[in-house]
Design an enzyme around this catalytic site. Structure first.
Site, PDB file in Angstrom:
ATOM      1  N   ASP A  74       0.966  -1.208   0.029  1.00 43.56           N
ATOM      2  CA  ASP A  74       0.032  -0.122  -0.020  1.00 43.56           C
ATOM      3  C   ASP A  74       0.913   1.179  -0.177  1.00 43.56           C
ATOM      4  OD1 ASP A  74       1.008  -0.413   2.739  1.00 43.56           O
ATOM      5  OD2 ASP A  74      -1.266  -0.095   3.560  1.00 43.56           O
ATOM      6  N   ASP A 113      -1.086  -6.071  -0.271  1.00 41.53           N
ATOM      7  CA  ASP A 113      -1.390  -5.428   0.792  1.00 41.53           C
ATOM      8  C   ASP A 113      -3.043  -5.220   0.872  1.00 41.53           C
ATOM      9  OD1 ASP A 113       0.544  -5.182   2.609  1.00 41.53           O
ATOM     10  OD2 ASP A 113       1.101  -3.250   1.947  1.00 41.53           O
ATOM     11  N   GLU A 144      -1.328  -5.846   8.545  1.00 44.22           N
ATOM     12  CA  GLU A 144      -0.434  -5.117   9.777  1.00 44.22           C
ATOM     13  C   GLU A 144      -1.244  -5.583  10.989  1.00 44.22           C
ATOM     14  OE1 GLU A 144       0.271  -1.013   8.980  1.00 44.22           O
ATOM     15  OE2 GLU A 144       0.936  -1.383   7.142  1.00 44.22           O
ATOM     16  N   GLU A 211       9.284  -4.563  10.413  1.00 44.24           N
ATOM     17  CA  GLU A 211       9.675  -3.169   9.921  1.00 44.24           C
ATOM     18  C   GLU A 211      10.200  -2.221  11.133  1.00 44.24           C
ATOM     19  OE1 GLU A 211       7.155  -1.304   7.431  1.00 44.24           O
ATOM     20  OE2 GLU A 211       8.105   0.555   7.293  1.00 44.24           O
TER      21      GLU A 211
END
Ligand code: KIV
Length: 294
Positions: A74, A113, A144, A211
């Site tokens: 994204d 995503d 996420e 991340e």
């Protein structure tokens, strides 16, 4: 400024290289990367590669280079669409990008995503969104979040949709996280990340993106979970690495600290455009070879 810690590591003998050479990677031999190849690569200690892709022409090039996974991230929003974050990206925009990448990729596993607002309500919403991305050619979806996402991952997985998790700095939560900050610093945060990773793996995640996580924390997670960890700003001890292709190829003036620029494609493109403009202006393009005869 160099510290004594820097100095002692500089003086130390080079670390023994245990990873197999690139040419020995068994996964490099497969015609199409599939979900089971990822865990096999982890078990053999073969590093996995992932790059973002948002369109067919770039996907074809990155796929031909032997990239194991293409992520229709994204980050499409900030990289390609001119938004200032990933938050405004819609499922319709992701569908267009995913279809384009999936059409071009022959070997790479295509991961798409789920954008902000398309899965947070619960597993049913996530399933409906994921189905749209899978129908246009995604091989897996990414979402996420940690333990609160476990139920959703299980439902998608049970429905035959492979899911990649994403922990650490999660851009869709940038407002809650208070900006672009390294995550997992301090004992409590570290334990929370470990518990999140374990929950995602237990729920059926096929891989976990980490991340902006300190290297030792990423290393602990990598050892603890049976599925590959794919790092971005998380150090070398992850099972694989992911970068945004435009950062990696040097398309922009600025890149985050954890990025290495493996090319200067932006400069090369600007030069090519300047040369084209000059050739048109001075009349040297098109020449006779580039023109049709009567
Ligand atoms: O959207 C994206 O590019 C990502 C990577 C940063 C992992 O999620």
């Amino acid at each position: 400024m160099s510290t004594s810690a820097d100095q002692s590591s500089a003086d130390a003998a080079p670390a023994e290289v245990t990873a197999p050479a690139a040419t020995e990677r068994q996964i490099a031999q497969v015609k199409k990367v599939r979900v089971h190849h990822l865990v096999g690569a982890k078990q053999r200690g073969e590093k996995l590669t992932m790059l973002t892709a948002y369109d067919a022409i770039t996907a074809r090039i990155l796929d031909a280079a032997g990239t194991d996974m293409l992520l229709v991230g994204d980050s499409l929003g900030n990289v390609m669409l001119g938004y200032d974050s990933t938050m405004p990206v819609t499922l319709d925009e992701m569908v267009v990008a995913t279809r384009s990448v999936a059409r071009a990729a022959t070997r790479a596993l295509v991961v798409a995503d789920l954008p902000f607002g398309t899965y947070e309500t619960g597993p049913e919403q996530a399933l409906a969104s994921a189905v749209r991305l899978m129908r246009v050619g995604a091989n897996a979806v990414k979402l996420e979040g940690g333990r609160p996402r476990a139920q959703t991952i299980k439902l998608l997985s049970d429905a035959g949709i492979p899911v990649v998790g994403h922990l650490g700095f999660t851009p869709q939560s940038v407002n809650k996280l208070g900006g672009f900050r390294v995550q997992g610093r301090g004992e409590d945060a570290q334990e929370a990340l470990l518990a999140d990773a374990a929950a995602l793996a237990e729920a059926g995640a096929i891989a976990i993106v980490l991340e902006m996580v300190p290297e030792p924390v990423a290393a602990r997670i990598t050892e603890a979970v049976p599925v590959p960890t794919i790092g971005i700003g998380a150090g070398v001890r992850c099972d694989g690495q992911v970068l945004v292709w435009t950062d990696m190829a040097g398309m922009t003036d600025w890149t985050p600290r954890f990025v290495r620029r493996f090319g200067e494609v932006g400069r090369a493109l600007q030069q090519a455009a300047q040369d084209y403009n000059a050739a048109v202006h001075n009349g040297s393009f098109p020449g006779s070879a580039e023109s049709f005869k009567a």
